[in-house]
Write a protein that holds these residues in place. Structure first.
Motif, PDB file in Angstrom:
ATOM      1  N   LYS A   1      36.362  37.648  36.187  1.00  0.00           N
ATOM      2  CA  LYS A   1      35.178  38.154  35.256  1.00  0.00           C
ATOM      3  C   LYS A   1      35.674  38.969  34.083  1.00  0.00           C
ATOM      4  O   LYS A   1      34.427  39.217  33.301  1.00  0.00           O
ATOM      5  CB  LYS A   1      34.467  39.090  36.344  1.00  0.00           C
ATOM      6  CG  LYS A   1      34.839  40.545  36.467  1.00  0.00           C
ATOM      7  CD  LYS A   1      34.127  41.028  37.550  1.00  0.00           C
ATOM      8  CE  LYS A   1      34.830  42.476  38.200  1.00  0.00           C
ATOM      9  NZ  LYS A   1      34.964  43.404  36.935  1.00  0.00           N
TER      10      LYS A   1
ATOM     11  N   ALA B   1      34.439  34.973  40.611  1.00  0.00           N
ATOM     12  CA  ALA B   1      34.889  35.444  39.265  1.00  0.00           C
ATOM     13  C   ALA B   1      35.400  36.897  39.798  1.00  0.00           C
ATOM     14  O   ALA B   1      36.170  37.550  39.063  1.00  0.00           O
ATOM     15  CB  ALA B   1      34.011  35.409  38.118  1.00  0.00           C
ATOM     16  N   GLY B   2      34.596  37.582  40.438  1.00  0.00           N
ATOM     17  CA  GLY B   2      35.041  39.052  40.833  1.00  0.00           C
ATOM     18  C   GLY B   2      36.094  39.040  41.684  1.00  0.00           C
ATOM     19  O   GLY B   2      36.963  40.449  41.622  1.00  0.00           O
TER      20      GLY B   2
ATOM     21  N   LEU C   1      29.590  34.215  40.603  1.00  0.00           N
ATOM     22  CA  LEU C   1      29.876  35.665  40.786  1.00  0.00           C
ATOM     23  C   LEU C   1      30.915  36.359  41.662  1.00  0.00           C
ATOM     24  O   LEU C   1      31.728  37.098  41.364  1.00  0.00           O
ATOM     25  CB  LEU C   1      28.735  36.363  40.745  1.00  0.00           C
ATOM     26  CG  LEU C   1      27.612  35.993  39.757  1.00  0.00           C
ATOM     27  CD1 LEU C   1      26.294  36.682  40.089  1.00  0.00           C
ATOM     28  CD2 LEU C   1      27.875  36.757  38.456  1.00  0.00           C
TER      29      LEU C   1
ATOM     30  N   ALA D   1      33.044  35.618  31.319  1.00  0.00           N
ATOM     31  CA  ALA D   1      31.925  36.465  31.483  1.00  0.00           C
ATOM     32  C   ALA D   1      30.928  35.739  30.731  1.00  0.00           C
ATOM     33  O   ALA D   1      29.631  36.171  30.946  1.00  0.00           O
ATOM     34  CB  ALA D   1      32.430  37.968  30.816  1.00  0.00           C
TER      35      ALA D   1
END
Length: 381
Positions: A277, A266-267, A263, A283
């Motif tokens: 993301k 990906a952010g 997380l 996603a």
């Protein structure tokens, strides 16, 4: 109206349990992670084990008033695994090696060994597997031959034993009655200084210590027996039934650590004009990882709660929890590596570490295939 088996009990962690888990994660991150980093992979980290005792975590693993609650054990293992798998494994191996003493040992053995184990000064091991007897544990061949002094001599080999050969004391399962299958096995508590006991560490993919033990006429006496002669398989199963749901908790902790890393990556990682993301393929992968992790967590907690409440179907629930959680962790860690790309395979990266660590739980304490066999048999019981 549904006429199937009763469902596993529902549950929810209370505020104190959630605060305790947060404290465990902080201890693992701030106090235990530095000790783990200073250790040698594949070797017993005694400062780390002693710190588990100093911080009171081994007292939670071995309460004075009886065996640990299965749910408490799961929360311990999951929380530690999220921040420091080495600390989690050191704690779990103390439990695996010592719970035969707690559950089946006499008062003398308990008083002699448990203070040091609880303090983290005495390191334990659990020696069941052999080169030709892994998943089929009842087929073990380490011999316990009667000697003239009222005891036995152990002759043979154990293999794939965590904390071997450096443990201070080992629960050893040996065949006392040839040809009797699981009914002819006795559990012995064997100190490391017994004559004839040797071994060597094995270089494995997993970073925690694993080794081989060789028994060349190692003497044991009636005072070393855990439980009663020829009932050692019951000693093993009592220990494994308590710990099996918590193997799933270890796996859930690793899956959560991999998900959290994914997380964050990906952010912040930019590709194709925006953060990862925002790519639907990434996603959706994150959504699948999160859903599977939460499902595994719920099943582990439910199985542990069922064990604590003495609910029917414990064997089936525990097998389901270990099966789903360990397979889920393998999937989530692998997916996290894919999201991170080549950087995740660099030595020292969190995911490189988890990628090596996550494979073993699908094999030990009952391989995935064994869990499926148990579940199928329980469905028709």
């Amino acid at each position: 109206m549904c006429r199937g088996r009763p469902p596993m009990p529902s549950f929810a962690l209370d505020p104190e349990q959630r605060r305790w888990c947060a404290r465990l994660r902080a201890l693992a991150r701030d106090r235990l992670r530095p000790l783990a980093d200073a250790g040698t992979p594949g070797r017993i980290n005694r400062p780390l084990t002693e710190a588990l005792g100093e911080l009171g975590l081994l007292e939670r693993l071995f309460p004075e008033d009886g065996p640990v609650r299965a749910l408490d054990l799961c929360l311990l293992r999951e929380s530690l695994a999220m921040e420091c798998t080495e600390a989690e494994t050191a704690l779990a191996l103390q439990g695996l090696g010592a719970y035969p003493i707690v559950l089946s040992g006499g008062e003398k053995l308990y008083e002699r060994w448990m203070p040091g184990i609880r303090a983290g000064r005495t390191v334990t091991a659990f020696a069941l597997s052999e080169p030709d007897a892994g998943s089929d544990a009842a087929a073990l061949s380490l011999r316990a031959d009667r000697d003239g002094a009222g005891g036995w001599r152990l002759t043979g080999e154990k293999c794939w034993i965590s904390n071997a050969p450096g443990a201070d004391v080992t629960t050893v399962f040996a065949r006392t009655t040839p040809g009797a299958g699981s009914r002819g096995v006795t559990a012995f508590l064997v100190p490391a200084d017994r004559p004839g006991l040797g071994g060597e560490p094995l270089e494995m993919l997993s970073p925690h210590p694993i080794g081989r033990l060789v028994f060349d006429g190692v003497p044991v006496t009636a005072e070393d027996v855990l439980g009663v002669p020829d009932a050692g398989f019951r000693v093993a199963m009592r220990t494994l039934n308590l710990l099996r749901p918590s193997v799933g908790a270890f796996a859930v902790g690793m899956a959560q650590a991999a998900l959290d890393a994914s997380l964050a990556h990906a952010g912040s990682r930019t590709a194709f004009g925006g953060p990862l993301k925002d790519l639907q393929s990434v996603a959706h992968q994150l959504a699948e990882m999160a859903t599977r992790t939460e499902a595994a967590r719920l099943l582990v907690y439910a199985a542990a709660s069922a064990y604590d409440e003495g609910a029917p179907g414990i064997t089936r629930h525990s097998a389901m929890a270990k099966l789903l959680a360990t397979e889920t962790a393998q999937y989530v860690v692998d997916a996290a590596v894919q999201i991170h790309g080549a950087r995740a395979l660099r030595r020292g990266h969190l995911l490189e570490h988890l990628y090596r660590e996550v494979r073993a739980p699908r094999i030990y304490e009952g391989a995935t295939e064994v869990q499926r066999t148990i579940i199928a048999k329980e469905l028709y019981r």
